[in-house]
Design a protein around this motif. Structure first.
Motif, PDB file in Angstrom:
ATOM      1  N   ALA A 127       0.838  -1.202   0.000  1.00  0.00           N
ATOM      2  CA  ALA A 127       0.000   0.000   0.000  1.00  0.00           C
ATOM      3  C   ALA A 127       0.873   1.252   0.000  1.00  0.00           C
ATOM      4  O   ALA A 127       0.557   2.254  -0.660  1.00  0.00           O
ATOM      5  CB  ALA A 127      -0.930  -0.009   1.216  1.00  0.00           C
ATOM      6  N   ARG A 130       2.269   1.901  -3.550  1.00  0.00           N
ATOM      7  CA  ARG A 130       1.311   2.617  -4.390  1.00  0.00           C
ATOM      8  C   ARG A 130       1.226   4.096  -3.996  1.00  0.00           C
ATOM      9  O   ARG A 130       1.264   4.987  -4.856  1.00  0.00           O
ATOM     10  CB  ARG A 130      -0.074   1.974  -4.296  1.00  0.00           C
ATOM     11  CG  ARG A 130      -1.132   2.725  -5.110  1.00  0.00           C
ATOM     12  CD  ARG A 130      -2.494   2.083  -5.020  1.00  0.00           C
ATOM     13  NE  ARG A 130      -3.500   2.905  -5.674  1.00  0.00           N
ATOM     14  CZ  ARG A 130      -3.747   2.892  -6.981  1.00  0.00           C
ATOM     15  NH1 ARG A 130      -3.059   2.083  -7.779  1.00  0.00           N
ATOM     16  NH2 ARG A 130      -4.680   3.674  -7.506  1.00  0.00           N
ATOM     17  N   ARG A 172      -0.414  -2.394  -8.773  1.00  0.00           N
ATOM     18  CA  ARG A 172      -0.623  -1.267  -7.863  1.00  0.00           C
ATOM     19  C   ARG A 172      -0.155   0.049  -8.463  1.00  0.00           C
ATOM     20  O   ARG A 172      -0.663   1.113  -8.097  1.00  0.00           O
ATOM     21  CB  ARG A 172       0.081  -1.540  -6.532  1.00  0.00           C
ATOM     22  CG  ARG A 172      -0.675  -2.558  -5.660  1.00  0.00           C
ATOM     23  CD  ARG A 172       0.163  -3.016  -4.493  1.00  0.00           C
ATOM     24  NE  ARG A 172      -0.597  -3.842  -3.545  1.00  0.00           N
ATOM     25  CZ  ARG A 172      -0.849  -5.126  -3.705  1.00  0.00           C
ATOM     26  NH1 ARG A 172      -0.409  -5.759  -4.787  1.00  0.00           N
ATOM     27  NH2 ARG A 172      -1.540  -5.791  -2.798  1.00  0.00           N
TER      28      ARG A 172
END
Length: 292
Positions: A127, A130, A172
């Motif tokens: 995460a 990204r 991503r």
């Protein structure tokens, strides 16, 4: 090294070069000594966070050598998977600095290690990839360098080691057009891709293309390995002197995915003799390979 009026060879063979005396003055002088047709450089301390300004005269000299493909390797401390907010912020600043410096020197690509989750989960780390890398890709102008992801050797909770691990990165990062791959032979071998086995190179590069698509492979780090396949250890050896051996490098040149892709050595030894020999060996293997 070729003259400024010479065409770029198919799959130019070069090296990571020292830049004492200046990016162009020191780097190109060393490239001349070893017969390099492409160069990779650091534009900041590879083991620190300082972000020095460029020297315009040196930048202009390097930018003018359009016959010599140039690449930047970001510092080893960069890690977009780190749970440390300080490391994340410094990683963003460092990669942004390398991308800006890359445009100033006419670099084709900026190489960044894919990093480690360290003590957090894979999903949390990805995460962060990204959140922090996608904006950097969006900042790159059309004529700016590509950002090249380099998979690692497989230890310490790495986010990406085998070529299939690149898939989640590309997903991503929305398969951004400025995103590419740097394939390191020693890393891939350490991660379990048996390049030394019959058909091993073809299988690995076929898997790479199937994972990220055609045209995404932008650079090869050509390094033999001191350790066996699957060791997880990133210890480079001179071409043909390690556990990968010479033949797989010939196989690399024969694969259509590497057509026109530069090869950069990061092999050991005191300069310039072993590096000149490695460059010469790769040129010989390239020139003996049939066209892709």
């Amino acid at each position: 090294m070729t003259s400024s009026n010479s065409p770029i060879p198919a799959c130019p063979v070069g090296a990571h070069v020292p830049v004492a005396g200046g990016l162009a003055t020191g780097g190109l002088k060393y490239a001349d000594k070893i017969g390099a047709e492409a160069v990779q450089v650091f534009v900041s301390n590879p083991r620190g966070w300082a972000l020095p300004e460029g020297r315009p005269a040196e930048d202009a000299k390097l930018r003018a050598r359009t016959d010599v493909p140039v690449y930047i390797h970001t510092p080893y401390l960069v890690n977009f998977g780190s749970p440390s907010a300080e490391t994340l912020a410094k990683s963003v600043a460092t990669v942004r600095h390398s991308l800006v410096r890359g445009r100033a020197i006419g670099a084709r690509g900026v190489v960044v290690h894919t990093g480690s989750a360290v003590s957090q989960t894979y999903d949390a780390a990805m995460a962060q990839v990204r959140e922090h890398v996608l904006p950097l890709l969006e900042e790159i102008p059309e004529d700016g360098p590509d950002l090249l992801l380099e998979p690692m050797a497989g230890q310490n909770n790495m986010l990406c080691a085998r070529v299939e691990d690149l898939g989640p990165f590309f997903e991503r990062l929305e398969h951004h057009p400025k995103l590419g791959v740097c394939f390191d032979t020693c890393h891939a071998f350490a991660a379990g891709h048996d390049l030394a086995a019959p058909g091993g190179v073809k299988d690995t590069l076929d898997a790479l293309v199937a994972t990220v698509g055609e045209g995404r492979l932008k650079l090869v780090h050509a390094n033999d390995s001191k350790d066996p396949c699957g060791s997880g250890r990133d210890r480079h050896e001179n071409i043909g002197a390690g556990t990968i051996g010479e033949r797989p490098f010939a196989d690399l040149f024969r694969h259509p995915a590497v057509a026109g892709v530069p090869f950069i050595i990061e092999t050991p030894g005191r300069a310039p003799e072993p590096h000149a020999k490695d460059v010469e060996t790769l040129k010989r293997l390239r020139d003996a390979a049939p066209p892709s």
